[in-house]
Design a protein around this motif. Structure first.
Motif, short mmCIF file in Angstrom:
data_model
loop_
_atom_site.label_atom_id
_atom_site.label_comp_id
_atom_site.label_asym_id
_atom_site.label_seq_id
_atom_site.Cartn_x
_atom_site.Cartn_y
_atom_site.Cartn_z
N ALA A 66 0.83 -1.21 0.00
CA ALA A 66 0.00 0.00 0.00
C ALA A 66 0.86 1.25 0.00
N GLN A 67 0.22 2.35 -0.30
CA GLN A 67 0.90 3.64 -0.38
C GLN A 67 -0.15 4.72 -0.12
N ARG A 68 0.30 5.82 0.46
CA ARG A 68 -0.65 6.95 0.56
C ARG A 68 -0.99 7.39 -0.86
N LEU A 69 -2.22 7.81 -1.08
CA LEU A 69 -2.65 8.21 -2.43
C LEU A 69 -1.73 9.29 -3.00
N THR A 70 -1.40 10.28 -2.20
CA THR A 70 -0.56 11.38 -2.69
C THR A 70 0.84 10.86 -3.07
N ASP A 71 1.37 9.93 -2.27
CA ASP A 71 2.69 9.38 -2.58
C ASP A 71 2.65 8.55 -3.87
N PHE A 72 1.55 7.80 -4.04
CA PHE A 72 1.39 6.99 -5.25
C PHE A 72 1.45 7.89 -6.48
N GLY A 118 4.90 9.63 -6.78
CA GLY A 118 6.00 8.71 -7.05
C GLY A 118 7.03 8.59 -5.94
N ARG A 119 6.60 8.51 -4.69
CA ARG A 119 7.58 8.25 -3.62
C ARG A 119 7.00 7.21 -2.64
N LEU A 120 7.92 6.52 -2.01
CA LEU A 120 7.53 5.51 -1.03
C LEU A 120 6.90 6.21 0.17
N SER A 121 5.86 5.64 0.74
CA SER A 121 5.25 6.26 1.92
C SER A 121 6.05 5.93 3.17
N VAL A 122 6.35 6.93 3.95
CA VAL A 122 7.09 6.72 5.20
C VAL A 122 6.20 5.94 6.17
N ASP A 123 4.93 6.28 6.18
CA ASP A 123 3.97 5.53 6.98
C ASP A 123 2.63 5.55 6.26
N LYS A 149 1.52 -3.06 4.11
CA LYS A 149 2.97 -2.81 4.15
C LYS A 149 3.26 -1.73 3.11
N SER A 150 4.02 -0.73 3.52
CA SER A 150 4.36 0.33 2.58
C SER A 150 5.20 -0.25 1.43
#
Ligand SMILES: Cc1cc2nc3c(=O)[nH]c(=O)nc-3n(C[C@H](O)[C@H](O)[C@H](O)COP(=O)(O)OP(=O)(O)OC[C@H]3O[C@@H](n4cnc5c(N)ncnc54)[C@H](O)[C@@H]3O)c2cc1C
Length: 518
Positions: free
Chosen positions: A398-404, A407-412, A423-424
């Motif tokens: 999973a990823q935060r929508l904004t991070d998806f 284009g960056r890995l979600s810290v949490d 899991k991020s």
């Protein structure tokens, strides 16, 4: 006399006792005592403007009583000694094929690989808690099929394909709330569906049909292009001349079996993507123009979004307001997500599949050597990728929508309803470009259409891959497989349905076809 009226009621008026009676009398210019009763025929919510309106279509009974009984009857006969029709799979298609067989005077013999609804619950718990998938009993397989532990949304676009009302009335006959006959977007809810499904099974058995659980079909015996027996998991053979094949879109072993036996199947276009989860209050505030809590008279808000991106559709699928994301894999080694809601849709999350249309003819060039199984193989690979990215359990990547989108890995990650946990993972980079890039553009457009939708408070969860079947099974105008007499491909697995209601209607049609000349 009966008069049909359209009434508009605002939320303040809705709190007034007998508001429909008051409005009907006003509308007809008559005294309230002349009205003997009011039947709501349709109810919908118009939330396009800040002043939300409930639209009612009502039948007003003037000087005559409101009828109590439904105009639909179900004429079930004792079929215990009648000729058999075999039905493989007890999802909506199989259940409604069996009920229709009984109405037509034939004995349905249902063979279902999964367990009954009660015992199935234990296997769902094992997926959620122990990350173990029983390959015969899970969110897709078992009594009631994929529809049992779902949202039980009942709207369908297949209005031309059959009598939708008859299916709804039958669900009510078997214990569903009669509110489904009225709501513009009816749904039953996962807490109520198991009882309805159990009641359907009890009707089938009461009238002489048979339902066999934990009975996986592994082969069909064919002579002179006619079916003459079914082989079960324990190698027992059942003589059978009419077989309705209603095994759903996840029965890959059936697709492999047909292909290996050189019984024609075809690659089918379908859609894949992710599931997005927002706090419900965000969706409520967007759809109902409110800040904070929605009005108590309103249900958890839903949405339906579609956007053309690079000439293909990106759209929301199976949106579950007040619901849960569930692990819908049918084998270990894969991660698949889907959604369900309880009848009150009172969970704190809103989730929806957001998927990209995939074209079987052109989108899988690297999979061409899989022939008609190319779309299925593509789907399978994506589910394995999600399994690996999630940490090789039912934990989903999973990823935060904004991070998806950025284009960056979600810290949490945000809190989630998905019980096995998240899991991020860099879904933006992991998903094939065809899906990932179109999804990202689609999400941006959705953020424009629904202000507040594009938010770091939402997670995207991978992968939403079982939207419909990646394979279809051909049938002729008699609904029989063109090569094999007596084999009737049915429901979603054959490519003839896309949800509970359309599968149920197809089940009825296949029963009628299988009964011809028997
Ligand atoms: C979590 C979830 C939520 C959903 N929510 C909704 C919703 O809200 N509204 C909606 O309209 N649709 C929803 N769907 C989709 C819907 O459930 C399906 O479209 C519908 O169930 C298809 O019906 P079917 O009878 O064709 O197949 P299925 O329901 O897939 O049933 C097939 C049955 O065949 C059995 N089977 C498979 N192989 C064999 C074999 N070899 N031998 C014996 N038995 C076999 C399976 O165990 C299964 O019970 C949801 C699906 C899921 C997974």
């Amino acid at each position: 006399m009966i008069k049909e009226l359209q009434l508009r009621v605002n939320l303040k008026e809705e709190e007034t006792p007998n508001i429909l009676l008051i409005k009907s009398a006003e509308n007809l210019g008559m005294s309230r005592d002349k009205i003997s009763g009011i039947k709501v025929l349709r109810k919908s919510i118009d939330a396009r403007k800040p002043k939300i309106i409930l639209n009612y279509k009502v039948a007003v009974y003037i000087d005559e009583p409101v009828p109590k009984t439904s105009e639909y009857t179900f004429d079930y006969k004792d079929v215990s000694k009648a000729k058999p029709i075999h039905i493989v799979g007890f999802g909506p298609a199989g259940m409604y094929a069996a009920l229709r067989c009984i109405e037509l005077g034939f004995k349905p013999i249902v063979l279902e690989r999964g367990k009954n609804v009660q015992d199935r619950r234990r296997d769902l718990r094992a997926i959620n808690q122990d990350h173990f998938v029983n390959e015969d009993s899970n969110y897709c397989f078992g009594e009631g099929g994929a529809g049992t532990y779902s949202d039980g949304k009942l709207y369908t676009r297949s209005l031309k394909r059959g009598d939708v009302r008859r299916i709804f009335e039958n669900l009510v006959f078997h214990g569903a709330t009669d509110q489904i006959l009225v709501d513009a977007h009816p749904h039953i809810g996962t807490n109520k569906l198991p009882k309805v499904v159990q009641n359907i099974r009890e009707t089938i058995i009461k009238y002489g049909g048979e339902v066999h659980f934990e009975t996986r079909v592994i082969d069909f015996k064919i002579k002179n292009n006619k079916i003459h027996a079914i082989q079960l998991w324990n190698n027992a053979e059942l003589p059978a001349t009419r077989v309705i094949l209603a095994t759903g879109h996840s029965a890959r072993d059936i697709f492999y079996l047909l292909h290996n036996k050189k019984i024609a199947i075809e690659a089918k276009s379908f859609a894949m993507g992710v599931r997005v989860e927002h706090p419900q209050h965000i969706i409520d505030s967007i759809q109902y123009h409110c800040s904070g809590k929605r009005n108590e008279l309103l249900p958890a808000a839903s949405y339906s979004l579609v956007q053309q991106v690079n000439n293909r559709g990106v759209y929301s699928f199976c949106m579950c307001p007040g619901g849960f994301i569930v692990p819908a894999a049918t084998a270990n080694g894969e991660v698949v997500v889907n959604g369900m809601s309880p009848s009150r849709r009172n969970n704190q999350f809103a989730n929806s599949g957001i998927v990209v249309e995939l074209n079987a003819a052109k989108d899988f060039p690297k999979y061409e050597h899989f022939g008609v199984l190319k779309a299925l193989q593509y789907q399978k690979d994506l589910e394995r990728l999600a399994f690996t990215a999630g940490g090789r359990t039912q934990t989903a990547p999973a990823q935060r929508l904004t991070d998806f989108i950025e284009g960056r890995l979600s810290v949490d990650l945000n809190p989630t309803s998905y019980q096995p946990g998240l899991k991020s993972a860099p879904l933006h980079a992991l998903l094939p470009k065809l899906i990932g890039s179109n999804l990202r553009q689609g999400f941006k457009a959705f953020g424009e259409k629904m202000k507040g939708y594009y938010t770091a408070e939402a997670n995207v969860v991978g992968v939403e891959s079982r939207t419909s079947s990646p394979v279809s099974i051909p049938r002729n105008e008699n609904l029989e497989h063109p090569q094999i007499k007596g084999l009737f491909p049915c429901g979603e697995g054959g490519g003839y349905a896309g949800g509970i209601v359309s599968a149920a209607m197809d089940g009825e049609r296949c029963a009628e076809a299988a009964a011809v000349g028997l």
